[in-house]
Design a protein around this motif. Structure first.
Motif, PDB file in Angstrom:
ATOM      1  N   GLY A   1      10.304  12.297  -7.339  1.00  0.00           N
ATOM      2  CA  GLY A   1      10.407  13.738  -7.173  1.00  0.00           C
ATOM      3  C   GLY A   1       9.130  14.416  -6.723  1.00  0.00           C
ATOM      4  N   VAL A   2       8.101  13.649  -6.399  1.00  0.00           N
ATOM      5  CA  VAL A   2       6.847  14.242  -5.933  1.00  0.00           C
ATOM      6  C   VAL A   2       7.073  14.791  -4.529  1.00  0.00           C
ATOM      7  CG1 VAL A   2       4.448  13.748  -5.290  1.00  0.00           C
ATOM      8  CG2 VAL A   2       5.439  12.695  -7.325  1.00  0.00           C
ATOM      9  N   ARG A   3       6.630  16.012  -4.313  1.00  0.00           N
ATOM     10  CA  ARG A   3       6.737  16.632  -2.987  1.00  0.00           C
ATOM     11  C   ARG A   3       5.391  16.517  -2.283  1.00  0.00           C
ATOM     12  NH1 ARG A   3      10.396  20.674  -1.428  1.00  0.00           N
ATOM     13  NH2 ARG A   3       8.590  21.681  -0.537  1.00  0.00           N
ATOM     14  N   PHE A   4       5.430  16.215  -1.010  1.00  0.00           N
ATOM     15  CA  PHE A   4       4.210  16.117  -0.215  1.00  0.00           C
ATOM     16  C   PHE A   4       4.098  17.328   0.694  1.00  0.00           C
ATOM     17  CE2 PHE A   4       5.072  11.810  -1.471  1.00  0.00           C
ATOM     18  CZ  PHE A   4       3.819  11.322  -1.789  1.00  0.00           C
TER      19      PHE A   4
ATOM     20  N   ALA B   1     -12.318  -8.888  13.629  1.00  0.00           N
ATOM     21  CA  ALA B   1     -11.368  -7.901  14.134  1.00  0.00           C
ATOM     22  C   ALA B   1      -9.979  -8.175  13.580  1.00  0.00           C
ATOM     23  CB  ALA B   1     -11.348  -7.919  15.660  1.00  0.00           C
ATOM     24  N   GLY B   2      -9.598  -9.445  13.519  1.00  0.00           N
ATOM     25  CA  GLY B   2      -8.298  -9.811  12.960  1.00  0.00           C
ATOM     26  C   GLY B   2      -8.203  -9.451  11.489  1.00  0.00           C
ATOM     27  N   ILE B   3      -9.253  -9.705  10.748  1.00  0.00           N
ATOM     28  CA  ILE B   3      -9.272  -9.367   9.316  1.00  0.00           C
ATOM     29  C   ILE B   3      -9.184  -7.852   9.140  1.00  0.00           C
ATOM     30  CG2 ILE B   3     -10.717  -9.357   7.238  1.00  0.00           C
ATOM     31  CD1 ILE B   3     -11.736 -12.159   8.184  1.00  0.00           C
ATOM     32  N   ALA B   4      -9.922  -7.109   9.942  1.00  0.00           N
ATOM     33  CA  ALA B   4      -9.889  -5.649   9.840  1.00  0.00           C
ATOM     34  C   ALA B   4      -8.499  -5.112  10.176  1.00  0.00           C
ATOM     35  CB  ALA B   4     -10.935  -5.030  10.773  1.00  0.00           C
ATOM     36  N   GLU B   5      -7.855  -5.688  11.187  1.00  0.00           N
ATOM     37  CA  GLU B   5      -6.507  -5.256  11.552  1.00  0.00           C
ATOM     38  C   GLU B   5      -5.529  -5.578  10.426  1.00  0.00           C
ATOM     39  OE1 GLU B   5      -3.256  -6.308  14.979  1.00  0.00           O
ATOM     40  OE2 GLU B   5      -5.380  -6.308  15.525  1.00  0.00           O
ATOM     41  N   PHE B   6      -5.655  -6.763   9.829  1.00  0.00           N
ATOM     42  CA  PHE B   6      -4.809  -7.161   8.701  1.00  0.00           C
ATOM     43  C   PHE B   6      -5.009  -6.207   7.529  1.00  0.00           C
ATOM     44  CE2 PHE B   6      -4.478  -9.799   4.789  1.00  0.00           C
ATOM     45  CZ  PHE B   6      -3.103 -10.003   4.807  1.00  0.00           C
ATOM     46  N   GLU B   7      -6.266  -5.869   7.259  1.00  0.00           N
ATOM     47  CA  GLU B   7      -6.587  -4.941   6.170  1.00  0.00           C
ATOM     48  C   GLU B   7      -5.968  -3.572   6.421  1.00  0.00           C
ATOM     49  OE1 GLU B   7     -10.703  -3.064   4.636  1.00  0.00           O
ATOM     50  OE2 GLU B   7     -10.700  -5.252   4.842  1.00  0.00           O
ATOM     51  N   ARG B   8      -6.040  -3.064   7.653  1.00  0.00           N
ATOM     52  CA  ARG B   8      -5.424  -1.774   7.995  1.00  0.00           C
ATOM     53  C   ARG B   8      -3.921  -1.821   7.777  1.00  0.00           C
ATOM     54  NH1 ARG B   8      -8.709  -2.179  12.284  1.00  0.00           N
ATOM     55  NH2 ARG B   8      -7.010  -2.648  13.708  1.00  0.00           N
ATOM     56  N   ALA B   9      -3.283  -2.942   8.169  1.00  0.00           N
ATOM     57  CA  ALA B   9      -1.832  -3.083   7.997  1.00  0.00           C
ATOM     58  C   ALA B   9      -1.467  -3.101   6.516  1.00  0.00           C
ATOM     59  CB  ALA B   9      -1.340  -4.351   8.697  1.00  0.00           C
ATOM     60  N   LEU B  10      -2.263  -3.801   5.696  1.00  0.00           N
ATOM     61  CA  LEU B  10      -2.003  -3.823   4.256  1.00  0.00           C
ATOM     62  C   LEU B  10      -2.131  -2.434   3.651  1.00  0.00           C
ATOM     63  CD1 LEU B  10      -3.790  -7.048   2.955  1.00  0.00           C
ATOM     64  CD2 LEU B  10      -1.342  -6.615   3.124  1.00  0.00           C
ATOM     65  N   ILE B  11      -3.161  -1.715   4.030  1.00  0.00           N
ATOM     66  CA  ILE B  11      -3.375  -0.362   3.510  1.00  0.00           C
ATOM     67  C   ILE B  11      -2.203   0.537   3.907  1.00  0.00           C
ATOM     68  CG2 ILE B  11      -4.803   1.718   3.767  1.00  0.00           C
ATOM     69  CD1 ILE B  11      -7.239  -0.238   3.979  1.00  0.00           C
ATOM     70  N   LEU B  12      -1.787   0.454   5.163  1.00  0.00           N
ATOM     71  CA  LEU B  12      -0.657   1.247   5.637  1.00  0.00           C
ATOM     72  C   LEU B  12       0.610   0.921   4.852  1.00  0.00           C
ATOM     73  CD1 LEU B  12       0.322   3.311   7.717  1.00  0.00           C
ATOM     74  CD2 LEU B  12       0.813   1.405   9.237  1.00  0.00           C
ATOM     75  N   SER B  13       0.853  -0.363   4.632  1.00  0.00           N
ATOM     76  CA  SER B  13       2.034  -0.795   3.893  1.00  0.00           C
ATOM     77  C   SER B  13       1.992  -0.291   2.453  1.00  0.00           C
ATOM     78  CB  SER B  13       2.114  -2.327   3.926  1.00  0.00           C
ATOM     79  OG  SER B  13       3.161  -2.778   3.114  1.00  0.00           O
ATOM     80  N   ARG B  14       0.844  -0.435   1.795  1.00  0.00           N
ATOM     81  CA  ARG B  14       0.716   0.028   0.399  1.00  0.00           C
ATOM     82  C   ARG B  14       0.859   1.543   0.319  1.00  0.00           C
ATOM     83  NH1 ARG B  14      -3.569  -4.011  -0.039  1.00  0.00           N
ATOM     84  NH2 ARG B  14      -5.033  -2.368   0.414  1.00  0.00           N
ATOM     85  N   THR B  15       0.265   2.247   1.268  1.00  0.00           N
ATOM     86  CA  THR B  15       0.357   3.706   1.285  1.00  0.00           C
ATOM     87  C   THR B  15       1.794   4.150   1.469  1.00  0.00           C
ATOM     88  OG1 THR B  15      -1.868   3.845   2.205  1.00  0.00           O
ATOM     89  CG2 THR B  15      -0.498   5.794   2.412  1.00  0.00           C
ATOM     90  N   SER B  16       2.486   3.509   2.379  1.00  0.00           N
ATOM     91  CA  SER B  16       3.880   3.851   2.646  1.00  0.00           C
ATOM     92  C   SER B  16       4.750   3.590   1.421  1.00  0.00           C
ATOM     93  CB  SER B  16       4.379   3.039   3.843  1.00  0.00           C
ATOM     94  OG  SER B  16       5.716   3.352   4.119  1.00  0.00           O
ATOM     95  N   ALA B  17       4.555   2.438   0.781  1.00  0.00           N
ATOM     96  CA  ALA B  17       5.330   2.104  -0.425  1.00  0.00           C
ATOM     97  C   ALA B  17       5.015   3.090  -1.549  1.00  0.00           C
ATOM     98  CB  ALA B  17       5.018   0.673  -0.866  1.00  0.00           C
ATOM     99  N   GLY B  18       3.763   3.466  -1.686  1.00  0.00           N
ATOM    100  CA  GLY B  18       3.363   4.435  -2.713  1.00  0.00           C
ATOM    101  C   GLY B  18       3.983   5.801  -2.479  1.00  0.00           C
ATOM    102  N   ARG B  19       4.005   6.235  -1.244  1.00  0.00           N
ATOM    103  CA  ARG B  19       4.627   7.538  -0.903  1.00  0.00           C
ATOM    104  C   ARG B  19       6.111   7.505  -1.211  1.00  0.00           C
ATOM    105  NH1 ARG B  19       2.055  11.391   2.118  1.00  0.00           N
ATOM    106  NH2 ARG B  19       3.983  12.211   3.006  1.00  0.00           N
ATOM    107  N   GLU B  20       6.765   6.402  -0.835  1.00  0.00           N
ATOM    108  CA  GLU B  20       8.202   6.288  -1.072  1.00  0.00           C
ATOM    109  C   GLU B  20       8.512   6.311  -2.567  1.00  0.00           C
ATOM    110  OE1 GLU B  20      11.797   6.751  -0.043  1.00  0.00           O
ATOM    111  OE2 GLU B  20      10.253   6.630   1.490  1.00  0.00           O
ATOM    112  N   ALA B  21       7.730   5.577  -3.355  1.00  0.00           N
ATOM    113  CA  ALA B  21       7.936   5.563  -4.810  1.00  0.00           C
ATOM    114  C   ALA B  21       7.704   6.959  -5.391  1.00  0.00           C
ATOM    115  CB  ALA B  21       6.998   4.545  -5.464  1.00  0.00           C
ATOM    116  N   ALA B  22       6.687   7.644  -4.904  1.00  0.00           N
ATOM    117  CA  ALA B  22       6.402   9.004  -5.388  1.00  0.00           C
ATOM    118  C   ALA B  22       7.544   9.951  -5.026  1.00  0.00           C
ATOM    119  CB  ALA B  22       5.077   9.501  -4.809  1.00  0.00           C
ATOM    120  N   LYS B  23       8.083   9.829  -3.824  1.00  0.00           N
ATOM    121  CA  LYS B  23       9.216  10.681  -3.414  1.00  0.00           C
ATOM    122  C   LYS B  23      10.412  10.443  -4.332  1.00  0.00           C
ATOM    123  CE  LYS B  23       8.320  11.311   1.513  1.00  0.00           C
ATOM    124  NZ  LYS B  23       8.794  10.985   2.876  1.00  0.00           N
ATOM    125  N   GLN B  24      10.663   9.178  -4.672  1.00  0.00           N
ATOM    126  CA  GLN B  24      11.788   8.857  -5.553  1.00  0.00           C
ATOM    127  C   GLN B  24      11.582   9.437  -6.951  1.00  0.00           C
ATOM    128  OE1 GLN B  24      12.343   4.615  -5.299  1.00  0.00           O
ATOM    129  NE2 GLN B  24      13.140   4.731  -3.201  1.00  0.00           N
TER     130      GLN B  24
END
Length: 190
Positions: free
Chosen positions: A135-138, A110-133
């Protein structure tokens, strides 16, 4: 009480081996179905989970018969824990929540799965931010072009109601209201 769950993925496969192993393990009732593990709706599994009671133990021949993924397994284990029931796998002796060691292993999972979810969320958020910079529109594309918004603004400024202007532009009046508001926010003319 020991309750068994058996599953095969296709109608061509046979449940007999799983049923026999579960009966030999002491299961009084065996819930069995022929359905892909990838499907969310598994009626027999749902029936089992709805009927399991305190101190019951759900037994499977192998964990992959029960769950599609670690997340799915943890969700099922949590549902069982909520009613003070256990989970045991015949092929994976470490997967036995009726023992302290089995509970610890599931807690680590459960701890590993929670850690994995947090990593995915962090990577997704960073990817969205880079894409916005870049000029990509969501989101959905705008319903109205800049020219249509300008025409709508001119019509409204000349005294046409927003509803009438929206009819001219063949859009819903709420769409035009949003577009005019967004254009005003961009230009700072509030």
């Amino acid at each position: 009480m020991l309750l068994g769950y058996a599953r095969v993925s296709t109608n061509d496969q046979d449940l007999a081996l799983q049923r026999r192993a579960l009966r030999e393990a002491g299961c009084r009732r065996v819930y069995a179905e022929k359905v892909s593990g990838a499907r969310r709706d598994r009626p027999e599994l749902e029936r089992l989970l709805d009927q399991v009671r305190e101190e019951d133990v759900v037994v499977v021949t192998r964990l992959d018969r029960l769950a599609r993924s670690t997340r799915d397994l943890l969700n099922i284990a949590e549902r069982l824990r909520d009613v003070d029931a256990g989970l045991r796998s015949l092929a994976e002796p470490w997967a036995d929540t009726t023992s302290p060691a089995g509970r610890m292993v599931l807690t680590v999972f459960a701890g590993i799965a929670e850690f994995e979810r947090a990593l995915i969320l962090s990577r997704t958020s960073a990817g969205r931010e880079a894409a916005k910079q870049r000029g990509v529109r969501f989101g959905r594309p705008p319903s109205l072009t800049p020219d249509q918004v300008a025409l709508g603004r001119r019509l409204v400024d000349e005294g046409t109601s927003v509803r009438a202007a929206a009819r001219v532009l063949r859009c819903h009046h709420a769409t035009l209201y949003r577009a005019l508001g967004a254009a005003a926010d961009v230009t700072g003319s509030g």
